[in-house]
Scaffold this active site. Structure first.
Site, short mmCIF file in Angstrom:
data_model
loop_
_atom_site.label_atom_id
_atom_site.label_comp_id
_atom_site.label_asym_id
_atom_site.label_seq_id
_atom_site.Cartn_x
_atom_site.Cartn_y
_atom_site.Cartn_z
N HIS A 116 -41.97 -33.31 -21.72
CA HIS A 116 -42.73 -33.77 -20.56
C HIS A 116 -42.13 -34.98 -19.86
O HIS A 116 -42.65 -35.43 -18.84
CB HIS A 116 -44.18 -34.11 -20.97
CG HIS A 116 -44.30 -35.41 -21.71
ND1 HIS A 116 -43.96 -35.53 -23.03
CD2 HIS A 116 -44.70 -36.63 -21.31
CE1 HIS A 116 -44.15 -36.79 -23.41
NE2 HIS A 116 -44.60 -37.48 -22.39
C1 UD1 Z 1 -48.17 -40.16 -19.27
C2 UD1 Z 1 -47.40 -41.42 -19.67
C3 UD1 Z 1 -46.34 -41.05 -20.69
C4 UD1 Z 1 -46.94 -40.29 -21.85
C5 UD1 Z 1 -47.69 -39.07 -21.30
C6 UD1 Z 1 -48.33 -38.26 -22.39
C7 UD1 Z 1 -47.08 -43.14 -17.92
C8 UD1 Z 1 -46.09 -43.75 -17.00
N1 UD1 Z 1 -46.70 -42.00 -18.53
O1 UD1 Z 1 -47.24 -39.28 -18.62
O2 UD1 Z 1 -45.76 -42.25 -21.19
O3 UD1 Z 1 -45.93 -39.88 -22.72
O4 UD1 Z 1 -48.69 -39.54 -20.41
O5 UD1 Z 1 -48.97 -37.16 -21.87
O6 UD1 Z 1 -48.15 -43.67 -18.07
N2 UD1 Z 1 -52.02 -34.21 -15.15
C9 UD1 Z 1 -52.93 -33.21 -15.36
N3 UD1 Z 1 -54.06 -33.50 -16.08
C10 UD1 Z 1 -54.29 -34.74 -16.59
C11 UD1 Z 1 -53.34 -35.75 -16.35
C12 UD1 Z 1 -52.21 -35.46 -15.64
O7 UD1 Z 1 -52.77 -32.09 -14.94
O8 UD1 Z 1 -55.33 -34.92 -17.25
C13 UD1 Z 1 -50.78 -33.88 -14.41
C14 UD1 Z 1 -50.85 -34.29 -12.95
O9 UD1 Z 1 -50.15 -33.37 -12.20
C15 UD1 Z 1 -50.11 -35.59 -12.93
C16 UD1 Z 1 -49.04 -35.37 -14.00
O10 UD1 Z 1 -49.70 -34.57 -14.98
O11 UD1 Z 1 -49.59 -35.90 -11.69
C17 UD1 Z 1 -48.53 -36.62 -14.61
O12 UD1 Z 1 -49.58 -37.41 -15.18
P1 UD1 Z 1 -49.38 -38.98 -15.44
O13 UD1 Z 1 -50.57 -39.54 -16.13
O14 UD1 Z 1 -48.91 -39.64 -14.20
O15 UD1 Z 1 -48.15 -39.03 -16.42
P2 UD1 Z 1 -47.76 -38.12 -17.67
O16 UD1 Z 1 -46.58 -37.29 -17.32
O17 UD1 Z 1 -48.94 -37.44 -18.27
#
Ligand code: UD1
Length: 388
Positions: A205
């Site tokens: 991821h």
């Molecule tokens: C975040 C953390 C990362 C951690 C990861 C674990 C930061 C910078 N990154 O990354 O360190 O390893 O979590 O999962 O804080 N999304 C969903 N559902 C959700 C949340 C997110 O579909 O409940 C999707 C959305 O499209 C979103 C993308 O995932 O834009 C990224 O989510 P985000 O929280 O920005 O970062 P992660 O990649 O999850």
């Protein structure tokens, strides 16, 4: 004493669970749990609260997804009035996600005491958003709880006063120890028709692996190669970021040789990982969990902030040409299972954190020096052993 915990994303939840439990056992401590809402899907959030017996958050700030600035800013704006109203004695942050840094910044500027659990880890790759979050959170924390000797060295080198640094062990491993037996009983591999130690588990991821089409395509091709070269099924629970990008880049067919799953719950994933022949990952915590389980791990990155998993654990880094991955995994699956326990990874890290925090507030620490083993570990000594 009033401790306010801030969590936001999946890897925070297994860290806050034992810390809250340890404070609860000490009695007479008020605890407030604030969920920023950075992760909001049931599979990335709610399911973990259930599996890990974490109390319902007292507040959910509902910040959701967004750019780094938008997400961090929204947490800060929503958290400030909460801290103003509640005036906790300590604000606890865990890990390295955007919610961690946002919470630390708000609390620090309000003059509240900030504690950072899992402090001092450094990949020295400032291209990782998590590295920026770590460095900044540590710089403004009052109590820094570390998991491995390298973290103490980094913090000292960055000028953090030594009395703020506490080597306590690893709360993620507290959680693993507590739930491993229950997870094993799930036999998740059997439900997927997989034989124990005859499959490879993959998690993917990191933006560096999944945000560019070319890289993601190469990694998925390499995983298909792993499947054919090792003759072992490859199981990939898909993080929403990865799933979205596979679809956006038109790479759905590249998943065909793999067994893809929706994100797993904590206990399900632990069960699957524990019986795997090897794990391929770009996660941080998985490197530590596989080391304790003794499962060979190949980390698809060029650096790790958790070097103890390389020197003592089962981890190795691989960031070469994805075409070479199959050879590396072939070596890993025949490697001997060699569980490792770095100093103080004994299931009692959270207990130490709670004790130190209470003592710090009571001003008792000067009168009661820490146990000899903790002093030795904090000094990075190899002779450190777990306390009785
Ligand atoms: C975040 C953390 C990362 C951690 C990861 C674990 C930061 C910078 N990154 O990354 O360190 O390893 O979590 O999962 O804080 N999304 C969903 N559902 C959700 C949340 C997110 O579909 O409940 C999707 C959305 O499209 C979103 C993308 O995932 O834009 C990224 O989510 P985000 O929280 O920005 O970062 P992660 O990649 O999850």
């Amino acid at each position: 004493m009033h401790v306010l915990h801030v969590v936001g994303a999946r890897p925070n939840f297994m860290k806050v669970a034992p810390v809250m439990e340890a404070f609860a056992r000490m009695g007479d401590i008020r605890q407030t749990l604030v969920h920023t809402g950075q992760h909001y899907d049931e599979s990335l959030s709610g399911a973990f609260f259930e599996d890990l017996d974490i109390p319902e958050p007292d507040l959910n700030l509902g910040v959701g997804s967004g750019s780094h600035a938008a997400q961090t800013g929204r947490v800060m704006i929503a958290l400030e009035p909460v801290l103003e109203r509640l005036e906790p004695d300590w604000v606890f942050t865990v890990g390295d996600v955007n919610s961690t840094l946002a919470a630390a910044l708000v609390a620090r500027k309000m003059g509240l005491r900030v504690a950072h659990v899992e402090a001092g880890l450094r990949s020295f790759d400032r291209g990782m958003p998590e590295e920026v979050n770590r460095v900044l959170t540590d710089a403004i924390s009052d109590a820094l709880f570390t998991t491995e000797p390298s973290a103490n060295e980094h913090l000292r080198a960055e000028g953090i006063p030594p009395e703020r640094i506490h080597y306590v062990g690893n709360v993620m491993i507290d959680t693993l120890d507590r739930h491993r037996k229950r997870a094993a009983e799930l036999d998740v591999h059997a439900g997927l028709d997989l034989q124990p130690e005859r499959y490879v588990v993959v998690t993917l991821h990191r933006p560096s692996n999944v945000d560019r089409r070319e890289r993601l395509a190469a990694v998925l091709r390499a995983l298909a190669e792993v499947r054919f070269e090792t003759d072992l099924p490859v199981v990939l629970p898909l993080h929403p970021r990865t799933a979205e990008n596979v679809h956006r880049f038109g790479l759905d067919d590249a998943l065909a040789p793999l067994i893809t799953l929706a994100p797993l719950r904590y206990l399900e994933f632990l069960s699957l990982m524990d019986r795997a022949a090897a794990v391929v990952t770009d996660s941080g915590g998985v490197q530590e969990e596989t080391s304790v389980l003794g499962v060979p791990c190949v980390t698809l990155r060029n650096s790790t902030e958790r070097p103890i998993t390389l020197s003592e654990g089962t981890n190795r880094l691989y960031d070469g040409d994805p075409d070479g991955l199959a050879d590396v995994v072939r070596e890993a699956v025949v490697a001997e299972r060699r569980p490792c326990r770095p100093p103080l990874w004994d299931g009692r890290a959270a207990e130490r954190i709670a004790r130190i925090t209470v003592e710090e507030l009571d001003g008792k620490r000067a009168a009661e020096p820490p146990a000899a083993s903790e002093r030795a570990a904090a000094a990075g000594s190899d002779s450190a052993t777990a306390p009785a």
